[in-house]
Design an enzyme around this catalytic site. Structure first.
Site, PDB file in Angstrom:
ATOM      1  N   LYS A 108      38.057  38.817  37.977  1.00 58.62           N
ATOM      2  CA  LYS A 108      39.439  38.756  38.299  1.00 58.62           C
ATOM      3  C   LYS A 108      40.036  39.270  37.001  1.00 58.62           C
ATOM      4  O   LYS A 108      39.687  38.929  36.035  1.00 58.62           O
ATOM      5  CB  LYS A 108      39.983  37.411  38.609  1.00 58.62           C
ATOM      6  CG  LYS A 108      41.280  37.361  39.067  1.00 58.62           C
ATOM      7  CD  LYS A 108      41.694  36.029  39.528  1.00 58.62           C
ATOM      8  CE  LYS A 108      43.034  35.751  40.164  1.00 58.62           C
ATOM      9  NZ  LYS A 108      43.278  34.394  40.678  1.00 58.62           N
ATOM     10  N   SER A 189      45.321  34.177  44.976  1.00 56.43           N
ATOM     11  CA  SER A 189      45.363  35.324  44.444  1.00 56.43           C
ATOM     12  C   SER A 189      44.326  36.084  43.941  1.00 56.43           C
ATOM     13  O   SER A 189      44.324  37.072  43.394  1.00 56.43           O
ATOM     14  CB  SER A 189      46.352  34.985  43.049  1.00 56.43           C
ATOM     15  OG  SER A 189      45.523  34.268  42.244  1.00 56.43           O
ATOM     16  N   SER A 213      43.818  29.549  45.045  1.00 59.82           N
ATOM     17  CA  SER A 213      43.354  31.097  44.769  1.00 59.82           C
ATOM     18  C   SER A 213      41.938  31.445  44.881  1.00 59.82           C
ATOM     19  O   SER A 213      41.792  32.741  44.909  1.00 59.82           O
ATOM     20  CB  SER A 213      44.273  31.421  43.381  1.00 59.82           C
ATOM     21  OG  SER A 213      45.495  31.787  43.634  1.00 59.82           O
TER      22      SER A 213
END
Ligand SMILES: *[C@@H]1O[C@H](CO)[C@@H](O)[C@H](O)[C@H]1NC(C)=O
Ligand SMILES: *[C@@H]1O[C@H](CO)[C@@H](O)[C@H](O)[C@H]1NC(C)=O
Ligand SMILES: *[C@@H]1O[C@H](CO)[C@@H](O)[C@H](O)[C@H]1NC(C)=O
Ligand SMILES: *[C@@H]1O[C@H](CO)[C@@H](O)[C@H](O)[C@H]1NC(C)=O
Ligand SMILES: *[C@@H]1O[C@H](CO)[C@@H](O)[C@H](O)[C@H]1NC(C)=O
Ligand SMILES: *[C@@H]1O[C@H](CO)[C@@H](O)[C@H](O)[C@H]1NC(C)=O
Ligand SMILES: *[C@@H]1O[C@H](CO)[C@@H](O)[C@H](O)[C@H]1NC(C)=O
Ligand SMILES: *[C@@H]1O[C@H](CO)[C@@H](O)[C@H](O)[C@H]1NC(C)=O
Ligand SMILES: *[C@@H]1O[C@H](CO)[C@@H](O)[C@H](O)[C@H]1NC(C)=O
Ligand SMILES: *[C@@H]1O[C@H](CO)[C@@H](O)[C@H](O)[C@H]1NC(C)=O
Ligand SMILES: *[C@@H]1O[C@H](CO)[C@@H](O)[C@H](O)[C@H]1NC(C)=O
Ligand SMILES: CC(=O)N[C@H]1CO[C@H](CO)[C@@H](O)[C@@H]1O
Length: 550
Positions: A108, A189, A213
């Site tokens: 990420k 997210s 997330s």
């Protein structure tokens, strides 16, 4: 964010190989990348059917085939080919660093690496910024032989900037979309991590979770995601929201692949004090690291007590009916697997939890000092942003940040809190969370009913565990039926509910119970194989057969 030469290089590779792959006669044996597991890829690497360089070629090719539609990857590691070649050479000399040796992983875009890649949380304020070393989890992946293939897009600032942005959008990376319906809200997210793992754009991915997330984009993208106990994985040089809730965890296509990645990234780290709470990381416990891969057994549910906190899973509506039906069927699978399903292990303070503002106070109180601490470690800080206030000013004045169309409500709220995370008011809020999620929530239910875990639809699973830093795993459970009414997200830019959008089943347990949760998820996954039954509407076509021998 990716120079044109990648494209040229990747396309040249495919042109070369299409003419030769027939002569190797191996195509039938090569694993298909949409579903290839660690064990299948490693078997092929060991047998010499393909190399890690081939894997990098193939995965980059796949990324390039879908990125202009889905925007799930923000940059590719220019060093990936070189690293793959080195790992191939090590393997050829009979040396492997472990089960991840030579397997490409995407991380990420809030996990820093001390290489050519940017770490931005999706903000232009951090493009070009440098860090003194790799984030500990990235360093551990490298040491385990994984290839850091690139950075996955995310909801900007891990969804802690705006009150009216959209899941999977960042100023730096654009809007990520899911692959199961056109314009699918990818959730967030860890949006790019979820979409990339799901489409086989890498062997697996890392995401981060503060509250939902990892779990949410995992369930909505038809993959497995594990949010570890806070402190099991180091957050050093990961762009933070909250030291009390942030956790780095694996997102991959199978439970066993998640276990392999988790095994590589756990452990104490002098740069993150929370890791000193890991119970097995002491001499007294003989450094007895759990074997998460060995926890993957078909009979992991046999004799276990799994609770259903009915008051925490919402009520059945026409829209949620498919999820409720699949959930009830899943309880039957757990029973057939030998578990005792204990009904109505309700959370006693759940109404109070729903009404509580304590979590907001904890996140707001942590964000300012935790972000400043991250920024203070930068060895090059091109925009000179040192505080949340600086970041907000940058966001509001730099046109590509799309302010005010996407506001800064989360920043504003955190900045309006007139105390920090060392204040007694903060401590009171944190203690309230420990009660709401603990005795009044998950931990109370586990102990009152003598449970090994609770099970919930994944969409209801993150909050109670988030506020106490406890682990949760999500595994594919189903997808919405063809007659589902399409509903847009609040901004009106994404399809949030639509036919074929996946959903998941979650197991939540006490702190440090990851090995149990992995076992339960594996026992369920192996009996149901839901992932293989749900198909994306868009899929890259490049396979190993197209690159082997190039
Ligand atoms: C994504 O697609 C765009 C447009 O096709 C391309 O310019 C860009 O280089 C791609 N990015 C990556 C990471 O492949
Ligand atoms: C990082 O960002 C800089 C500035 O935009 C860019 O030149 C560079 O290519 C980026 N790195 C990668 C690996 O994409
Ligand atoms: C959302 O779905 C509708 C109906 O299928 C479709 O027309 C629209 O293009 C989709 N939205 C996006 C952003 O693709
Ligand atoms: C860990 O805690 C010690 C003692 O409070 C402190 O001195 C040190 O700075 C902390 N380290 C980190 C990385 O937070
Ligand atoms: C650690 O090892 C010693 C010696 O083998 C053993 O006696 C002890 O029970 C072990 N402790 C734990 C917590 O496993
Ligand atoms: C648990 O919650 C469900 C749903 O709210 C409710 O129907 C049930 O009566 C509760 N059971 C107990 C034992 O509290
Ligand atoms: C739910 O579906 C049923 C049958 O399709 C329909 O009669 C009912 O009006 C729906 N309820 C709502 C609230 O839409
Ligand atoms: C919810 O919060 C409001 C305001 O803080 C309070 O007045 C109310 O009693 C609370 N309700 C419950 C069920 O806790
Ligand atoms: C606000 O950010 C802009 C860049 O977007 C910068 O030019 C300006 O100096 C900043 N102002 C303050 C007060 O930091
Ligand atoms: C987002 O909210 C801000 C105010 O907070 C508003 O100015 C802006 O128009 C909103 N954006 C959209 C697309 O509605
Ligand atoms: C979709 O179809 C199923 C079964 O065919 C039916 O039970 C359900 O009510 C339908 N849902 C909607 C929203 O029409
Ligand atoms: C690196 C990359 O693929 N960036 C893309 C992200 O998405 C935007 C659109 O939202 C594209 O313009 C970028 O090329």
């Amino acid at each position: 964010m990716v120079p044109a030469w990648y494209l040229a290089k990747a396309l040249a590779a495919f042109a070369l190989v299409t003419s030769v792959h027939g002569q190797y006669g191996k195509s039938a044996d090569l694993p298909l990348l949409l579903d290839a597991t660690a064990e299948e890829l490693t078997a092929g690497l060991d047998a010499g059917d393909f190399t890690s360089v081939d894997l990098v070629h193939a995965y980059v090719g796949r990324i390039l085939q879908v990125n202009s539609t889905l925007h799930m990857v923000t940059e590719i590691n220019p060093d990936a080919w070189k690293i793959a070649k080195e790992l191939d050479e090590e393997r050829a000399c009979g040396k492997t660093r472990g089960p991840l040796h030579g397997l490409p992983i995407l991380i990420k875009n809030n996990i820093a690496t001390a290489d050519q890649m940017n770490n931005t949380a999706g903000s232009w304020s951090l493009v070009g910024a440098r860090v003194p070393r790799d984030a500990t989890v990235a360093a551990k992946l490298r040491a385990a032989g994984a290839i850091l293939l690139g950075k996955a897009n995310l909801s900007q600032w891990a969804n802690f900037r705006s009150g009216n942005s959209s899941n999977g959008w960042s100023a730096y990376g654009g809007q990520t979309y899911g692959a199961y319906y056109p314009g699918q809200d990818p959730s967030g997210s860890s949006s790019g991590s979820g979409v990339s793992a799901s489409l086989g754009l890498a062997f697996g991915t890392l995401g981060t979770e503060t509250d939902g997330s990892i779990l949410s984009p995992s369930q909505l993208n038809n993959i497995v995601g594990l949010k570890p106990t806070v402190g099991l994985t180091s957050r050093s040089l990961v762009i933070p929201i909250s030291e009390h809730q942030d956790s780095v965890g694996p997102m991959a296509r199978t439970v066993k692949d998640v276990a392999y990645i988790l095994q590589a990234i756990v452990g104490p780290d002098r740069y993150d004090n929370y890791t000193s709470a890991i119970p097995w990381a002491s001499k007294a416990s003989n450094n007895s690291i759990p074997d998460y891969v060995a926890a993957c057994t078909l009979d992991a549910l046999r004799g276990k007590r799994i609770g259903v906190p009915r008051n925490a899973i919402g009520s059945r509506t026409n829209a949620s009916a498919p999820i409720f039906d699949a959930f009830e069927a899943a309880l039957g699978v757990l029973r057939e697997a030998g578990a005792t399903v204990v009904e109505n292990t309700n959370y006693t303070a759940y109404t109070e939890y729903l009404n509580s503002t304590a979590e907001g106070t904890v996140l707001d109180g942590d964000f300012k000092p935790n972000l400043a601490a991250y920024l203070s470690q930068l060895t090059f800080n091109p925009q000179g942003v040192k505080t949340l206030k600086d970041v907000r000013n940058f966001t509001r004045t730099f046109p590509l940040e799309e302010y005010p169309s996407r506001d800064t409500a989360s920043f504003d709220e955190a900045l309006s809190l007139n105390f920090s995370n060392t204040d007694y008011e903060f401590w009171a809020a944190y203690q309230k969370d420990l009660y709401l999620g603990g005795e009044g929530g998950l931990l109370g239910a586990l102990s009152r009913h003598d449970l090994d875990a609770v099970v919930l639809p994944s969409r209801s699973a993150s909050g109670i565990s988030a506020i106490i830093g406890a682990p949760v795993i999500s595994v594919p459970l189903g997808a919405l039926p063809p007659n589902t009414t399409v509903v847009k997200n609040e901004r009106g830019t994404l399809n949030a509910t639509a036919p074929n959008i996946p959903f998941g089943l979650a197991f939540a347990g006490a702190h440090w119970s990851e090995a149990n949760l992995i076992g339960f998820a594996y026992a369920f996954e192996q009996r149901t194989n839901v992932r293989r039954k749900v198909k994306p509407y868009i899929e890259p076509s490049i396979e190993l057969v197209d690159v082997v021998g190039a």
